[in-house]
Design an enzyme around this catalytic site. Structure first.
Site, mmCIF file in Angstrom:
data_model
loop_
_atom_site.group_PDB
_atom_site.id
_atom_site.type_symbol
_atom_site.label_atom_id
_atom_site.label_comp_id
_atom_site.label_asym_id
_atom_site.label_seq_id
_atom_site.Cartn_x
_atom_site.Cartn_y
_atom_site.Cartn_z
ATOM 1 C CB THR A 206 9.093 -0.739 0.043
ATOM 2 O OG1 THR A 206 9.249 -1.914 -0.740
ATOM 3 C CG2 THR A 206 8.487 0.351 -0.801
ATOM 4 C CD GLU B 163 -0.563 10.188 11.187
ATOM 5 O OE1 GLU B 163 -0.652 10.879 12.200
ATOM 6 O OE2 GLU B 163 -1.558 9.776 10.559
ATOM 7 C CE LYS C 284 -3.114 -0.385 6.092
ATOM 8 N NZ LYS C 284 -3.050 -0.462 4.631
HETATM 9 N N1 HSE Z 1 -0.281 -3.308 1.223
HETATM 10 C C1 HSE Z 1 -0.769 -2.122 1.855
HETATM 11 C C2 HSE Z 1 -1.782 -1.470 0.932
HETATM 12 C C3 HSE Z 1 0.385 -1.203 2.114
HETATM 13 O O1 HSE Z 1 -1.860 -1.871 -0.230
HETATM 14 O O2 HSE Z 1 -2.507 -0.585 1.361
HETATM 15 C C4 HSE Z 1 0.069 -0.074 3.030
HETATM 16 O O3 HSE Z 1 -0.345 -0.511 4.281
#
Ligand code: HSE
Length: 411
Positions: A11, A124, A200
């Site tokens: 993707t 980023e 994250k």
């Molecule tokens: N699977 C992740 C989300 C994709 O839904 O945020 C982006 O990191």
């Protein structure tokens, strides 16, 4: 001319090729040079793809080609992404990635190699999809001591919760929709169990506090235990349920970092971040509170951030920009049970209200239509996780208690 090689044609990788081609003229203007994709590395068969002539199966071709300036790693996962990234950096090529798992796990090491080789490792797109957040934190907020960073960091779970809250959809139906739209990770457990948000918040913590925060040290809880009953109880208190990743400077210099579902008062801006959108709040000692908002997942939003990194890397082929942090170990993360918060609990049992009051003292009871006589939900006063455990030990003698959720309260 600057040349890029894209590793992984999924993707995000295909989105990167699309954006580089569609916006070629603009990208050339912003870069000061034309940017072309010279190779796409993928072991799958893409002979029918319009870019068929760019495909190679062996990364060594890219590694050995001195013309390639930037390697775009959109494979995801740790292997072989880690080895290819290391080899590309060692070969003197900058690497750009959307791979949060790799940055959260090996970021300190890869950034060090990039510095030693005089190239760049940019990421980023690894947090917040298309939201500019890494550069604002490293550059625009560089004059601040950052004390807190938190946010909605996973588009899939935010989409699912939103569909449950707004449309009464089941968890499973909402997850299938998110998968169809290309938001979800290959293994949806990474989204719904909170692992993706954990990676994250590790990256954001490292940027904010300058030390690597490893995912294993971060207490992580997902959204699989949340029911439509919880959604209704939250509504009666003018709150919504959101999966938040949070990191805060602790008094002793350590870092509180955790991921979990929270009840968020509707009056908070972040309560109104819906669907696949993400939002990150950064609190600096000079700037105060700042908020960043945008699409946290999806092909083109993520490619937007990746290609911005490609442009930056092409503009800085002779200079390592300072994006980084020092390595550390688990001791940098504070015991999350010391964090003080109010909690939401749903309980059932005989004489439930008096059992709750006996264990917790005064609480704020919530309500929902169709609640059973032996069921209650409430918000506690603020307390540490240790205090909560003590009180739960008392309550669970006579009641069944759901997993506690923190209530977001900003000072
Ligand atoms: N699977 C992740 C989300 C994709 O839904 O945020 C982006 O990191």
């Amino acid at each position: 001319m600057k040349y890029a090689a894209v590793l992984g044609y999924g993707t995000v990788g295909s989105g990167v090729v699309e954006v580089i081609e569609t916006n070629a003229e603009l990208i050339a203007k912003n870069t000061g040079d034309e940017v072309k994709v010279k190779y796409i590395v993928d072991i799958r068969d893409f002979s029918a793809d319009p870019h068929a002539d760019l495909f190679v199966k062996d990364f060594a071709v890219v590694e050995a080609d001195p013309e390639v300036n930037v390697v775009v790693e959109t494979i995801g996962g740790l292997r072989p992404a880690y080895d290819f990234t290391k080899r590309a950096l060692l070969a003197g090529k900058s690497v750009v990635t959307s791979n949060k798992e790799l940055v959260a796990t090996h970021g300190a090491e890869l950034l060090k190699i990039a510095r030693e080789r005089g190239v760049n490792y940019f990421f980023e797109a690894s947090v917040g999809g298309g939201i500019p957040i890494i550069r604002p934190m490293c550059q625009c907020l560089a004059a601040n001591r950052i004390d807190e960073v938190f946010g909605i960091l996973n588009g899939t779970t935010n989409y699912i919760l939103n569909r449950m809250i707004e449309d009464g959809l089941t968890f499973e139906a909402a997850l299938s929709e998110a998968q169809e739209k290309g938001y979800a990770e290959r293994n949806p457990a990474a989204d719904v169990e909170g692992y993706d948000a954990c990676r994250k918040i590790c990256i954001l913590s490292a940027l904010a506090f300058g030390r690597h925060v490893y995912p294993e040290s971060v207490e992580t809880d997902g959204i699989t235990k949340i029911t439509l009953e919880d959604v209704a109880y939250a509504e009666s208190g003018d709150m919504v349920i959101k999966l938040l990743g949070r990191a805060k400077r602790a008094d002793d210099g350590k870092i509180f970092a955790f991921v979990g579902p929270h009840l968020v008062p509707k009056a908070e801006l972040i309560a109104n971040v819906n669907g696949v959108f993400n939002s990150v709040m950064v609190r600096g000692n000079a700037v105060g509170d700042t908020m960043f908002y945008g699409r946290g997942a999806g092909k083109l939003p993520t490619a937007s951030a990746v290609v911005a990194d490609v442009i930056d890397a092409c503009q800085h082929t002779d200079k390592t920009k300072y994006f980084g942090w020092e390595d550390s170990d688990a001791s940098v993360v504070e015991d999350s049970k010391k964090f003080v918060s109010a909690y939401y609990l749903r309980v059932s049992g005989e004489s439930v209200s008096s059992a709750v009051t006996e264990a917790f003292g005064e609480v704020k009871f919530l309500s929902r239509e169709g609640a059973k006589a032996n069921e209650a939900a409430f918000i506690t006063g603020t307390m540490s996780g240790y205090k909560l455990e003590e009180k739960l030990a008392v309550l669970s003698k006579s009641c069944t208690v759901s997993a506690p959720m923190k209530v977001l309260a900003l000072d």
